[in-house]
Design an enzyme around this catalytic site. Structure first.
Site, PDB file in Angstrom:
ATOM      1  N   ARG A 105     -18.625  34.663 -47.363  1.00  0.00           N
ATOM      2  CA  ARG A 105     -19.935  35.315 -47.181  1.00  0.00           C
ATOM      3  C   ARG A 105     -20.911  34.432 -46.410  1.00  0.00           C
ATOM      4  NH1 ARG A 105     -24.865  36.681 -50.454  1.00  0.00           N
ATOM      5  NH2 ARG A 105     -25.354  38.900 -50.038  1.00  0.00           N
TER       6      ARG A 105
ATOM      7  N   ILE B  70     -28.184  41.787 -45.781  1.00  0.00           N
ATOM      8  CA  ILE B  70     -26.829  41.857 -46.302  1.00  0.00           C
ATOM      9  C   ILE B  70     -26.958  42.142 -47.797  1.00  0.00           C
ATOM     10  CG2 ILE B  70     -26.761  39.348 -46.608  1.00  0.00           C
ATOM     11  CD1 ILE B  70     -23.781  39.395 -46.154  1.00  0.00           C
ATOM     12  N   SER B  71     -26.209  43.115 -48.299  1.00  0.00           N
ATOM     13  CA  SER B  71     -26.332  43.505 -49.703  1.00  0.00           C
ATOM     14  C   SER B  71     -25.886  42.382 -50.632  1.00  0.00           C
ATOM     15  CB  SER B  71     -25.486  44.747 -49.983  1.00  0.00           C
ATOM     16  OG  SER B  71     -25.947  45.856 -49.244  1.00  0.00           O
ATOM     17  N   GLN B  72     -26.401  42.425 -51.869  1.00  0.00           N
ATOM     18  CA  GLN B  72     -25.967  41.433 -52.845  1.00  0.00           C
ATOM     19  C   GLN B  72     -24.478  41.619 -53.113  1.00  0.00           C
ATOM     20  OE1 GLN B  72     -28.410  43.646 -56.019  1.00  0.00           O
ATOM     21  NE2 GLN B  72     -27.048  42.351 -57.251  1.00  0.00           N
TER      22      GLN B  72
END
Length: 221
Positions: free
Chosen positions: A35, A61-63
């Protein structure tokens, strides 16, 4: 293991598996995909924290938990063709590519599409293709899709996306304005079933969904 790999394993254990994600293929993909390589350098130190991060152009960016949750809802086995709307940094794309046969991803912002394409190439992800385009009408040239994952919230589900689901296919999409719900749509023959699975907060689905079409699609190179 290097420090980032240790952080990834800890992320999966504490933020994802502990919160109910069970699909072993999803968990392994989340352990494997770096990530930190899909966020700007200024955000790398926070890449494995349980929160969304800015990636430029007003996007995030999503969790990690949301990425894993949405991915698990598609029930991927490795044989599917998947459409993603909202490539962003390419992180969700990379996770999908680890679990599906082929991923087609659409990003409305050309600069993000180009950056994501470069990241995917750099990490040897060859089964994902990105274009810069408005995702409202999907990617009919490659339809139907076994799965569709949308990472921006329209106020209503775009009909062209429903039409591009194969029978038995599933779409995971946030819907709403300020208050949003994550929905899972499944196509069965000529009909659809819909269920709400989670309250969420995503960026808006811009472009034709709001009545302002963007330019025609271009390959992200």
């Amino acid at each position: 293991m290097d420090p980032n790999e240790i952080k990834r394993h800890d992320m999966v254990a504490r933020q994802i598996a502990a919160r109910g994600i069970k699909d072993p293929r999803v968990l392994e993909a989340m352990r494997r995909i770096p990530r930190h390589a899909f966020v700007p350098p200024s955000q790398e130190a926070y890449a494995y924290e349980d929160r969304p991060l800015p990636i430029g152009s007003g996007q995030t960016i999503s969790q990690p938990y949301i990425v894993a949750f949405m991915t698990e809802q598609l029930h991927l086995t490795g044989r599917e063709t998947v459409l993603e709307i909202g490539t962003g940094s390419g992180y969700q794309t990379a996770v999908l590519a680890a679990l599906a046969k082929k991923v087609y991803s659409i990003e409305i912002r050309p600069e993000l599409a180009a950056e994501a394409t470069e990241r995917l190439k750099r990490h040897g992800i060859a089964n994902a293709e990105v274009i810069a385009a408005d995702g409202y009408r999907g990617w009919p040239e490659h339809a139907p899709f076994d799965g569709i994952l949308v990472t921006a919230a329209p106020q209503r589900i775009p009909p062209p996306l429903l039409e591009q689901l194969t029978s038995g296919g599933r779409m995971v999409i946030p819907v709403g304005d300020f208050y949003q719900e994550l929905k899972v749509i499944e196509r069965s023959g000529g009909g659809y079933t819909e269920k709400t699975v989670l309250p969420v907060r995503f960026v808006r689905f811009v472009g034709e969904a709001e009545g302002t079409p963007f330019p025609p699609p271009t390959p992200a190179r």
